[in-house]
Scaffold this active site. Sequence first.
Site, short mmCIF file in Angstrom:
data_model
loop_
_atom_site.label_atom_id
_atom_site.label_comp_id
_atom_site.label_asym_id
_atom_site.label_seq_id
_atom_site.Cartn_x
_atom_site.Cartn_y
_atom_site.Cartn_z
N GLY A 20 0.83 -1.20 0.00
CA GLY A 20 0.00 0.00 0.00
C GLY A 20 0.86 1.24 0.00
N GLY A 22 0.74 5.64 1.04
CA GLY A 22 0.06 6.71 1.76
C GLY A 22 0.90 7.96 1.74
N GLY A 23 0.37 9.02 2.39
CA GLY A 23 1.07 10.29 2.39
C GLY A 23 2.38 10.26 3.15
N MET A 24 2.55 9.29 4.04
CA MET A 24 3.75 9.24 4.85
C MET A 24 4.80 8.28 4.32
SD MET A 24 1.94 9.36 8.59
CE MET A 24 0.62 8.27 8.06
N GLY A 25 4.42 7.42 3.41
CA GLY A 25 5.39 6.47 2.90
C GLY A 25 4.73 5.31 2.20
N VAL A 27 4.01 1.02 2.28
CA VAL A 27 3.95 -0.20 3.09
C VAL A 27 4.27 -1.38 2.19
CG1 VAL A 27 2.52 -1.68 4.55
CG2 VAL A 27 2.22 0.80 4.62
N LYS A 42 6.68 -0.50 6.95
CA LYS A 42 6.33 0.83 6.48
C LYS A 42 7.60 1.66 6.42
CE LYS A 42 2.91 4.37 6.63
NZ LYS A 42 1.51 4.62 6.94
N ASP A 136 -5.86 10.17 12.27
CA ASP A 136 -6.01 9.81 10.86
C ASP A 136 -6.82 8.52 10.73
OD1 ASP A 136 -5.73 10.22 8.14
OD2 ASP A 136 -3.83 9.14 8.00
#
Length: 662
Positions: A20, A22-25, A27, A42, A136
């Site tokens: 997956g 996301g905005g932070m990194g 996975v 992650k 979040d």
Amino acid sequence: MTVLDVGAVVGGLRIDAVAGRGGMGVVYKAHQLALNRTVAMKVVSPELAGDPEFRERFRREARLAAALDHPHVVPIHHAGEDDGYLYLTMRYVDGVDLAAMIDEKGRLEPRDAAEIVAQVAGALDAAHARGLVHRDVKPANILVTRPAGRWHAYLTDFGISKELAGNAITQTGLVVGSLDYISPEQLEGHDVDGRADVYSLGCVLFQALTGRVPFPRDTTAARMYAHLHVLAPTPGQVVPALTGPLDAVLARALAKRPADRFATAGEFGRAAVAAAAGLPVGWAPPASASQLKPPVTPAPPTSHPSAPYPPPPAASRPPQHPSGPQAAPAGRSRRWWWVGGAAVVAAVVVGAVFVVPTLTGAAPGPAPTPTAQPDPAAPAAGRVVGTPIKVGAGAYQLTGGSGFLWTANPGAGSISRIDPTTGTSTDLPVGGAPNQVVIGAGKAWVWNYSSAITPVDVASGTAGELIRTEQQISRIGQANGSLWLTLPDKDAVGRIDMTTGQWTGELIPVGHRPGPMSIDGNMIYVVNQTDNTLSTIDATTRAVVGAPHNLPNGIGAVEAAGGRIYVAGSAGMAVQGATDLTAADLVKLDGASGVTPGANAVWIIDTDRNEIRRLAPDLRSPLGGPISGIGKGAGDSQEIDGVLWFLNADDATVTRIEPTPL
């Protein structure tokens, strides 16, 4: 965003696939070479990983998140750095995220959606108790599996979302996080507590029920404006077939003001489960007769035989009540952990802070020093005796009365009646998700997050007709022949006559949004959560006694016993005296999750060490060493006739503990 190649090795983990983004990194599904196991990994984006301040916050929050031990939190194994890559490893869950599930199904059945959200709510309560606000919560951060035909949800992304979302809007005006689920206070840049997660979880439930978010808008500005100023639609307005109790539950969860929402995620989750089951909800508009279920005719009681407990040694045996365990002091529910300033029926708090002034009317003295830590070398303050007694699924409240112990079992829709002599429990079906049971006048009075109370005959286990109040109920307790109810929407306390079984309609005004309540003798103590005050009512005269006492911010629980009145909240705990309390009067008890006042001591459940501690009533001195062997399911406890009973919420058992004589 840079993506690692399949087969690359970082931190001793081989990248197998992208799971997956996301905005932070990113996975990854990865293989931990040293332990030969599959994990989720992650890897934080290079832009964030290069920020020294973020790196420090990341490590600190990862340590906090790793300490969470909850069945609906994905366990974090390790946080590390390798060749500039900042990463977390956690359990790999072979399931699907809720966002994909909604995309595939369109919308979920109400009971399925409520069950999943209630599990996530439990995870949030555990996090909030540790001082973590997720910030979040969204379907993409909820993983869902279905082992053995039952849903099991996991909440992910603890440890980084809190600090990353600390400022809701960046210098460039872009919102960090997920706009479809963000709370109004986050958008406004205010300090947030667990109620921000309640709002986000409300958005999740709305989407799971309807297949769309509450505020589908084309632009960022329009979505922000809607969260701040537009009343959320009800599920029934989007899907008419959903019109019913869930509308009121979502209206409360999605309130603009945090004070108007559910105080805890767990409270919201339980209300959603009850509403999805077709139950009336107390904060809904007055329900028609067709919306209220008829009286429950219990199925044949289910017994759980268990090995009888041997009698306590003669030297330590207290005087026995002639008919078995005494009723708990009226209205007392031992399990009152505090999170985000409100009492939580089924949550865990850690690192609570406590204070003890006196009840003599003298003003509190200087702030006491931290309570001494337990001495592991000291003889244990008690011992576990006999085999744990199995009770109904999901049990979390324990009380005593009419010669029995009782638990409320929301997972089983029942209450359990326990014979402490034989160690046998009998499940009495009552329907719904029972939250609290109070014993008095030959009946068990059961509240299951509806606007009604179910009376159950103590001897036969037969449920009587629902007593309908059409009020929002927050807590119940009994004294002087009445069942007392705190009614936050009315700023009052009401009562049911236990002799006639009738709702009297009488309202005793107190402060704004009364909630937690405890009763000692004929004195009723009520915490007014918006006013931060404590009101006292005489159950005999049915009148308020004196002026309310001011409390520090965040007090969300009260426990009265033997002339001592304990109040507690996210910032600490105190014994309420004749004067106001301030936040300056603090004593710290690491690991404490709740308190059970006994005759000559106070019992503390330590969730950090999975132990029970006995302290002097002033909380400053340990009385013996810790009691181990209680398991990880920190639950309710109750001292009756000199014996401590402990409810393990994880495995739904009640254990007898014989205290060591003082």
